[in-house]
Write a protein that holds these residues in place. Sequence first.
Motif: not given
Lengths: 170, 140
Positions: A106-114, B95-97, B100-107
């Motif tokens: 889910l997080a990767r999909a959100c990241l890709a969308r953003y 968990e590390k990945q 990292k992904t959530r940090a990128e989204i927050a950025f």
Amino acid sequence: MRGQEPRSTSSCAACKLLKRRCTPNCIFAPYFRSDEPKKFAKVHKVFGASNVSKILIEVPEEQRQDTVNSLAYEAEARLRDPVYGCIGAIALLQRKMIQLQHDLALARACLARYAATPSSIGSTDDRVITEPFGDFPAACGGSIDTFSQNISYELNQEAHMYDFSQIPYV
Amino acid sequence: MNPGRCAACRYLRRKCPPDCIFSPHFPPNVPQRFVSVHRIYGASNVAKLLQQLPSHLRAEAAESLCLEAQYRIEDPVYGCVGLVSSLQQQIQDTEKQLAKTRAEIAFLKSQARLSHAALEGNLLDNAVNINFSDHQSFHG
């Protein structure tokens, strides 16, 4: 007194428990020190001294310490949870792994969308990063999946019994 | 010879009593299950373990013992503990990945907010300047 040999006090934990003389080539002595009596007691209770001895004899000497440690871990798990033992711990970990894989997807999909459309940032989709998903196909195969479904309720109650903060020495 | 003996009693070459602790969980048509648990745990230990449990939990216990015994036979050094370690490591890595992904989204979110704020600031400045110049030209 002169001429009297001092009595040996170097019996390993196994021989102490089994109340027998600890010989110089005792199979247990290198791995069950006398200052760790509980370790052998647990292993003996679950597996039996004879079975532990047979298992140790069939593995190369350099792997016997690892073997003893894994037997001790399994024995501990079985004594804490006589119904599911180590298999219960595995089922819990598999469920946790499946949830994490969900969250990561889910997080990767959100990241890709953003990354593709920055204007979408700030929309209500943010909540999907943190909301848990519903059903998800099991990522880990094997017969333990059956246990995972059958024991989910009981394991949720017993989750505190398994200390996952420590990775086994393996 | 009793053809109705369970796999355990057949293996142990004894009579299978009506209240045999093994017979519900080690049927005669699957002899290997008992062979495995006997090899790793011993019949006596398995019997003690099953007896101390309520009867409705014994089937699950027998099943988990068979599974653990099978893991130990296939991997005498680590048994099923190898799988525990492997899963714990995978969980740590995932968990590390995720972090990292959530940090990128927050950025990205913070960058986008800064851009929006800067854009709105520019638009406001332009609007004020236009009004002021209009005012000046109107009043001379």
